[in-house]
Design a protein around this motif. Structure first.
Motif, PDB file in Angstrom:
ATOM      1  N   ARG A   1       0.832  -1.203   0.000  1.00 35.59           N
ATOM      2  CA  ARG A   1       0.000   0.000   0.000  1.00 35.59           C
ATOM      3  C   ARG A   1       0.868   1.256   0.000  1.00 35.59           C
ATOM      4  NH1 ARG A   1      -2.133  -0.599   4.606  1.00 35.59           N
ATOM      5  NH2 ARG A   1      -0.877   0.946   5.709  1.00 35.59           N
ATOM      6  N   SER A   2       1.927   1.232   0.778  1.00 34.39           N
ATOM      7  CA  SER A   2       2.819   2.383   0.851  1.00 34.39           C
ATOM      8  C   SER A   2       3.534   2.612  -0.470  1.00 34.39           C
ATOM      9  CB  SER A   2       3.855   2.191   1.971  1.00 34.39           C
ATOM     10  OG  SER A   2       3.230   2.175   3.229  1.00 34.39           O
ATOM     11  N   ALA A   3       3.944   1.521  -1.117  1.00 35.51           N
ATOM     12  CA  ALA A   3       4.609   1.655  -2.412  1.00 35.51           C
ATOM     13  C   ALA A   3       3.688   2.331  -3.426  1.00 35.51           C
ATOM     14  CB  ALA A   3       5.044   0.281  -2.927  1.00 35.51           C
ATOM     15  N   LYS A   4       2.436   1.906  -3.452  1.00 29.28           N
ATOM     16  CA  LYS A   4       1.477   2.508  -4.380  1.00 29.28           C
ATOM     17  C   LYS A   4       1.172   3.954  -4.003  1.00 29.28           C
ATOM     18  CE  LYS A   4      -0.742  -1.869  -5.659  1.00 29.28           C
ATOM     19  NZ  LYS A   4      -1.979  -2.683  -5.600  1.00 29.28           N
ATOM     20  N   SER A   5       1.113   4.242  -2.697  1.00 30.01           N
ATOM     21  CA  SER A   5       0.835   5.607  -2.248  1.00 30.01           C
ATOM     22  C   SER A   5       1.956   6.556  -2.662  1.00 30.01           C
ATOM     23  CB  SER A   5       0.654   5.644  -0.730  1.00 30.01           C
ATOM     24  OG  SER A   5      -0.477   4.907  -0.338  1.00 30.01           O
ATOM     25  N   VAL A   6       3.202   6.084  -2.526  1.00 30.93           N
ATOM     26  CA  VAL A   6       4.348   6.905  -2.927  1.00 30.93           C
ATOM     27  C   VAL A   6       4.287   7.196  -4.419  1.00 30.93           C
ATOM     28  CG1 VAL A   6       6.857   6.891  -3.241  1.00 30.93           C
ATOM     29  CG2 VAL A   6       5.865   6.179  -1.061  1.00 30.93           C
ATOM     30  N   ALA A   7       4.006   6.172  -5.200  1.00 33.35           N
ATOM     31  CA  ALA A   7       3.915   6.357  -6.649  1.00 33.35           C
ATOM     32  C   ALA A   7       2.802   7.329  -7.013  1.00 33.35           C
ATOM     33  CB  ALA A   7       3.693   5.009  -7.330  1.00 33.35           C
ATOM     34  N   ASP A   8       1.672   7.216  -6.330  1.00 32.45           N
ATOM     35  CA  ASP A   8       0.545   8.123  -6.602  1.00 32.45           C
ATOM     36  C   ASP A   8       0.897   9.561  -6.245  1.00 32.45           C
ATOM     37  OD1 ASP A   8      -1.066   6.109  -7.564  1.00 32.45           O
ATOM     38  OD2 ASP A   8      -2.036   5.711  -5.632  1.00 32.45           O
ATOM     39  N   GLU A   9       1.567   9.761  -5.098  1.00 28.67           N
ATOM     40  CA  GLU A   9       1.904  11.115  -4.675  1.00 28.67           C
ATOM     41  C   GLU A   9       2.928  11.753  -5.609  1.00 28.67           C
ATOM     42  OE1 GLU A   9       2.713  12.144  -0.738  1.00 28.67           O
ATOM     43  OE2 GLU A   9       1.025  11.026   0.145  1.00 28.67           O
ATOM     44  N   ILE A  10       3.817  10.937  -6.123  1.00 30.64           N
ATOM     45  CA  ILE A  10       4.799  11.459  -7.077  1.00 30.64           C
ATOM     46  C   ILE A  10       4.149  11.751  -8.425  1.00 30.64           C
ATOM     47  CG2 ILE A  10       6.871  10.823  -8.404  1.00 30.64           C
ATOM     48  CD1 ILE A  10       7.860   9.354  -5.953  1.00 30.64           C
TER      49      ILE A  10
END
Length: 478
Positions: A230-239
């Motif tokens: 979930r964190s990996a996807k959240s980081v990608a989304d925020e970037i």
């Protein structure tokens, strides 16, 4: 500074923590007090608590709460000590990792904590025995240097800070002696320890974003349920990056991840067609769209044989690689001599899965490693079917009481390696009490039972069994 004032303060704290000194048949401790004028003059004064089965004078066994005072307005030393007679009842307790974790949090740069509390052969370091702050009790410290697993210099015992340190050591001793018998005792102990145990709330997403920007290729590692994917996807989304996703497994191969050929089942005749793996697809997109960030997420990276899967592209994973004259063929007519600046990789690794491939040092050097640990999900407090929980969303709740029990057992009994097995916060999110009970019964209970069957967390078996018996009426040993 008044020794009697501090003695009284400690006795009051001990009573708050559950030590009833007037209990004739189950005394919480035996007090030792050698603070007469001769002892003070000789700098050999001490006072504190020893095991309730010991005598009021003479050599003693096991853990003690010991304080070396003085009447010269000089610093004191507060310690968790071990009697000069060694261990009698407390050896098993000395081996519990949680005991050391607890007291290591109570010491700062003016203190010391041994790596092994069962060790009564190793002396204190020179930082303590030769400390300029403690020259007035230097001979006393040398006398007990092998039997003081942890100690802390207290500059002013009667100050607010000094009492806070001493109170925390008393709370730690109360915890190891299990003085608390009700919620008021437990609350008082928690409040005394809280200033020293309080963890800073890190913004994991921001930290991972910053690390990704610096290192480009990172692995999020941690127990199951800690939100790695979930964190990996959240980081990608925020970037705002273009995401490519793949999940490794035991049969993942070079042709799956990089390039291969596959039968074309749409034709009547046997034919083969080229197939770009997830890495090649992501890399090609990054090369063709140089102004757009691209993140390849590799879930469960250590489930595959990494040497076979990565093959020659292993060479490319140097985050500061300059353009070289060595070209690596990704697929026919597609070669690169470095990974583009807009290409990033976030991998996840489950530290609890011990059957997985070992990650070699060469790969570890090429990736940055970010550890994710189980943590409380903060939110609004709400009572739900007689269980205190935190609100996660309008429909989901974090069952913090269940999380706290499991976390407490792991913190006290688990080795550093076994901490990687603790179920993460994701296990404790449910829509209602019934769903949480099912989560415990069908997910957490079987997981802990498997750990115990594999010989892990043996010292914690009765604690776990008591939790499950109380919470879901199931025994680990039936």
């Amino acid at each position: 500074m008044s020794i009697e004032n501090i003695r009284k303060f400690i006795e009051e704290k001990a009573e708050q923590f559950g030590a009833k000194v007037d209990n004739e048949f189950n005394k919480p401790y035996v007090e030792r007090n050698n603070t007469g004028q001769e002892a003070l003059k000789d700098n050999g004064a001490y006072f504190g608590f020893i095991h309730p089965e010991e005598e009021a004078s003479g050599p003693f066994h096991d853990f003690s709460l010991t304080i070396f005072p003085n009447d010269q307005d000089k610093p004191w030393l507060v310690c968790l000590g071990i009697g000069s007679s060694g261990f009698k009842n407390d050896y098993a307790l000395a081996t519990y990792p949680g005991l050391r974790r607890l007291f290591s949090n109570l010491t700062n740069e003016k203190g010391f904590c041994k790596s092994d509390f069962s060790d009564i052969e190793t002396s204190l370091p020179k930082a303590i025995t030769g400390a300029t702050d403690l020259q007035h009790i230097k001979n006393t410290i040398k006398t007990y240097t092998k039997v003081l697993p942890t100690c802390q210099i207290v500059d002013d015992p009667e100050s607010e800070k000094g009492k806070q340190i001493i109170g925390a050591f008393v709370a730690g001793y109360a915890k190891l002696r299990e003085w608390a018998t009700n919620k008021d005792h437990r609350k008082a102990i928690s409040e005394a320890l809280e200033p020293f145990l309080k963890k800073e709330a890190n913004d994991e997403i921001e930290e991972v974003k910053s690390l990704l920007k610096e290192r480009k290729y990172i692995v999020l590692q941690g127990p199951p349920g800690t939100g790695k994917t979930r964190s990996a996807k959240s980081v990608a989304d925020e970037i705002g990056a273009k995401i490519f996703f793949t999940q490794f497994h035991a049969e993942t191969s070079f042709s799956d991840f990089i390039f291969g050929i596959r039968p074309d089942t749409a034709n009547e005749e046997l034919r083969y067609k080229e197939y770009l793996g997830s890495f090649a697809e992501a890399l090609k997109y990054a090369v063709e769209n140089s102004k757009e960030d691209v993140i390849l997420i590799i879930d469960e990276i250590n489930r595959a044989n990494l040497s076979n899967v990565l093959g020659p592209i292993f060479y490319l994973f140097e985050h500061k690689m300059e353009v070289s004259n060595v070209e690596i063929e990704i697929s026919p007519n597609f070669k690169v001599n470095k990974l583009p600046n807009n290409f990033f990789v976030i991998a996840t690794m489950n530290t609890a899965d011990r059957s997985l491939a070992v990650v070699d040092f060469a790969l570890r050097r090429r990736f940055a490693w970010y550890s994710m640990t189980p943590k409380i999900i903060n939110g609004l407090s709400k009572r739900l079917e007689n269980v205190y929980v935190n609100v996660v969303t309008e429909e989901e709740f974090f069952f913090k009481e269940d999380f706290a029990v499991i976390e407490g057992i792991f913190n006290w009994y688990a080795s550093s390696t076994e901490l990687d097995l603790q179920p993460g916060e994701g296990y404790f999110i449910a829509k209602n009490e019934l769903e949480m009970l099912n989560r415990i019964r069908y997910e957490i209970f079987p997981l802990i039972k498997e750990y115990l069957q594999e010989g892990l967390l043996r010292n914690a078996k009765e604690e776990f069994n008591n939790y499950f018996s109380t919470r879901i009426n199931l025994s680990l040993f039936e």
